[in-house]
Scaffold this active site. Structure first.
Site, PDB file in Angstrom:
ATOM      1  CD  GLU A  86      -2.918  -1.418   2.420  1.00  7.77           C
ATOM      2  OE1 GLU A  86      -3.787  -1.636   2.087  1.00  7.77           O
ATOM      3  OE2 GLU A  86      -2.323  -1.176   3.521  1.00  7.77           O
ATOM      4  CB  CYS A 100       3.378   7.599   3.394  1.00  6.16           C
ATOM      5  SG  CYS A 100       3.964   6.254   4.678  1.00  6.16           S
ATOM      6  CD  GLU A 156      13.083  -0.915   9.736  1.00  4.38           C
ATOM      7  OE1 GLU A 156      12.759  -0.374  10.444  1.00  4.38           O
ATOM      8  OE2 GLU A 156      14.470  -0.042   9.278  1.00  4.38           O
ATOM      9  CB  CYS A 327       0.880   6.175  11.196  1.00  3.42           C
ATOM     10  SG  CYS A 327       1.471   6.852  11.283  1.00  3.42           S
TER      11      CYS A 327
HETATM   12  N1  SAH Z   1       9.788   0.091   9.854  1.00  2.00           N
HETATM   13  C1  SAH Z   1       9.600   1.398  10.258  1.00  2.00           C
HETATM   14  C2  SAH Z   1       8.810   2.420   8.296  1.00  2.00           C
HETATM   15  C3  SAH Z   1       6.888   1.823   9.244  1.00  2.00           C
HETATM   16  S1  SAH Z   1       7.207   3.620   9.763  1.00  2.00           S
HETATM   17  C4  SAH Z   1       9.547   2.234  12.116  1.00  2.00           C
HETATM   18  O1  SAH Z   1       9.078   1.216  12.223  1.00  2.00           O
HETATM   19  O2  SAH Z   1       9.698   2.755  11.221  1.00  2.00           O
HETATM   20  C5  SAH Z   1       5.399   3.387  10.197  1.00  2.00           C
HETATM   21  C6  SAH Z   1       4.781   4.204  11.539  1.00  2.00           C
HETATM   22  O3  SAH Z   1       3.964   3.803  12.726  1.00  2.00           O
HETATM   23  C7  SAH Z   1       6.492   3.435  12.609  1.00  2.00           C
HETATM   24  O4  SAH Z   1       6.752   5.135  13.532  1.00  2.00           O
HETATM   25  C8  SAH Z   1       6.062   2.759  13.632  1.00  2.00           C
HETATM   26  O5  SAH Z   1       5.970   2.641  14.609  1.00  2.00           O
HETATM   27  C9  SAH Z   1       4.145   3.556  13.664  1.00  2.00           C
HETATM   28  N2  SAH Z   1       2.979   2.735  14.289  1.00  2.00           N
HETATM   29  C10 SAH Z   1       3.211   1.363  14.007  1.00  2.00           C
HETATM   30  N3  SAH Z   1       1.556   0.746  14.507  1.00  2.00           N
HETATM   31  C11 SAH Z   1       1.329   1.849  14.496  1.00  2.00           C
HETATM   32  C12 SAH Z   1       0.004   2.446  15.205  1.00  2.00           C
HETATM   33  N4  SAH Z   1      -0.915   1.365  14.939  1.00  2.00           N
HETATM   34  N5  SAH Z   1      -0.951   3.186  15.698  1.00  2.00           N
HETATM   35  C13 SAH Z   1       0.215   4.239  15.913  1.00  2.00           C
HETATM   36  N6  SAH Z   1       1.229   4.289  15.266  1.00  2.00           N
HETATM   37  C14 SAH Z   1       2.438   3.212  14.995  1.00  2.00           C
END
Ligand code: SAH
Length: 356
Positions: A86, A100, A156, A327
Site C-alpha cells: 500500500e 508514504c 523496514e 500509521c
Molecule cells: N519500519 C519503519 C517504517 C514504518 S513507519 C519504522 O518502524 O519506523 C510507521 C510508523 O508508524 C512507525 O513509527 C511505527 O512504529 C508507527 N506505528 C506502527 N503501528 C502503529 C499504530 N498502531 N498506531 C500508531 N503508529 C503506529
C-alpha cells in the site's frame, strides 16, 4: 520482465533497438516525469504504441480509497508476482503533498501494535517498485507532483537497504526531490543508521522509539533485543554528528503503557541532547492489539511535559483512519469500510492475479 522503473538506461536502449541513441535518455526522463508511453508525444506514434506494450508497469492498482476529509488517498497495489503493498498520499492546505511509501511486502520486525508487523514478512520490494509508488502518486495528486516522500509505509526500509537507497538516488536525481524532503523511518537497525549517516545525500531520519527503557521497548519492538536503546542512541549521536542531519523520534502513545509522566521524562532525557524532534502519534487501532491509544487530554499532557523539558514535540494528526491508511494500519488486505468512507474502484475478481 522487470517493471519499467527497474530498467537501466542501457536496458531501455536495448528495448529501443535501432532508434537514435538519444531516445533512451528521452524516454527515461519522460517516465520519471510520470508520463505513460502513450503520452510521450515527442516520440513517433508507432514507437509509443510499442513502448506501451513493452514497458510494463510494476504496480497494478487493486483499490483506491479516499478518506472522508478528501485529503488522504490510499492505494492497494498488486505487484507482478501478486504480492501486495500500500501507498498513502496526503495533501496539506499549505500545498505540500507527502507520499508514504512501502519498502517491503509485509515486515519481519513484528512490532506488536502494528498491523504490518502482525501480518509478517513476504518479500523485499525492488527500487523500481518503490520509485513507481512515488511517480504514480505524483500523477494522481492535484498539483501533479509530490513534494515530500516518507519511507513510513509497509516494511523496514533499513532491512532493504540496497533497494531503499537506490530508490532515494532516483527520487533525488531523476524525480527531482531534494534530500531534505525525503525521510527514512526505522525501527532502530543500528548498522543501517550508521551506513545512512555516511551517504552523500542528507536525507532526514526518523527513529520509531516508542519506549525509553529496554524492558518496555523489548515488549513493544522486539528488535530492541538485538539493538538495545543504548546502541540505538549511540547510532543517533553518530547521525547527528555527521553533517548536522535532522533526527526525529516517533512515539505511538498507548494508553497506560508508554504515556506515563515517567515515560515523558525518560524520553526527554534521550531527545534533548540530540535536539531530536518528537512526533507523537496517538496509537491507531489494529486488529491484533487491543490496548487503545492515549485519549486526547493525555496526549496533550504528554506533549506539554516534553515541551516543558525543552523538547520540540508535535502531535501527528491521524489521517485516514476511516480507510485504514493511518500509521501502523497498512496491511494490504481488503478494506474494512468505515462510515463516511468512500471507495473508488473495486478489488479484482478472485483469481485474476497478474501474470507477466
Ligand atoms: N519500519 C519503519 C517504517 C514504518 S513507519 C519504522 O518502524 O519506523 C510507521 C510508523 O508508524 C512507525 O513509527 C511505527 O512504529 C508507527 N506505528 C506502527 N503501528 C502503529 C499504530 N498502531 N498506531 C500508531 N503508529 C503506529
Amino acid at each position: 520482465m522487470p517493471g519499467r522503473f527497474d530498467l537501466s538506461v542501457e536496458d531501455l536502449s536495448g528495448i529501443l533497438g535501432d532508434e537514435p541513441a538519444y531516445r533512451a535518455r528521452q524516454v527515461w526522463r519522460s517516465l520519471y516525469q510520470g508520463r505513460e508511453p502513450e503520452e510521450m508525444t515527442d516520440l513517433p506514434l508507432a514507437l509509443r504504441l510499442r513502448l506501451a506494450d513493452e514497458l510494463v508497469a510494476g504496480l497494478r492498482p487493486v483499490t483506491t480509497s479516499v478518506n472522508a476529509d478528501g485529503d488522504t488517498t490510499k492505494w492497494l497495489w498488486a505487484l507482478a508476482d501478486g504480492a501486495r503493498v500500500e501507498t498513502v498520499l496526503m495533501a496539506y492546505p499549505s500545498g505540500r503533498v507527502t507520499v508514504c511509501v512501502s519498502t517491503q511486502a509485509g515486515c519481519a520486525m513484528a512490532c506488536s501494535f502494528c498491523a504490518t508487523g502482525q501480518a509478517g514478512f513476504e518479500r523485499q520490494l525492488t527500487a523500481g517498485e518503490i520509485v513507481e509508488q512515488v511517480v504514480r502518486s505524483g500523477r494522481a495528486s492535484a498539483t501533479g507532483r509530490v513534494s515530500n516522500v516518507v519511507f513510513m509505509g509497509m516494511g523496514e526500509p533499513l532491512a532493504n537497504y540496497g533497494a531503499m537507497w537506490a530508490a532515494i538516488e532516483r527520487l533525488h536525481g531523476d524525480v527531482g526531490l531534494s534530500a531534505r524532503h525525503l525521510t527514512v523511518s526505522t525501527v532502530g537497525i543500528v548498522p543501517g543508521i550508521l551506513r545512512l549517516a555516511q551517504e552523500r545525500l542528507p536525507v532526514n531520519l526518523a527513529v520509531s522509539l516508542h519506549a525509553a527503557d529496554d524492558e518496555l521497548r523489548d515488549s513493544l519492538v522486539p528488535i530492541n533485543r538485538r539493538y538495545p536503546l543504548a546502541a540505538v542512541i549511540e547510532a543517533c549521536q553518530a547521525w547527528v554528528a555527521s553533517r548536522n542531519r535532522r533526527l526525529s523520534f516517533e512515539w505511538a502513545l498507548i494508553d497506560g503503557v508508554n504515556d506515563r509522566p515517567s515515560d515523558a521524562s525518560q524520553l526527554a532525557a534521550l531527545a534533548r541532547p540530540l535536539a531530536a524532534h518528537v512526533n507523537l502519534i496517538p496509537l491507531n487501532p489494529t486488529p491484533g492489539y487491543l490496548t487503545r491509544g492515549t485519549p486526547p487530554l493525555g496526549v496533550r499532557a504528554f506533549r506539554d511535559r516534553l515541551v516543558a523539558a525543552g523538547v520540540n514535540a508535535t502531535v501527528r494528526r491521524n489521517r485516514g483512519t476511516d480507510i485504514a491508511a493511518a500509521c501502523g494500519q497498512l496491511a494490504a488486505v481488503d478494506l474494512l469500510v468505515g462510515p463516511g468512507n468512500q471507495i473508488v474502484g473495486q478489488p479484482p475478481p478472485a483469481g485474476s492475479a497478474l501474470t507477466e
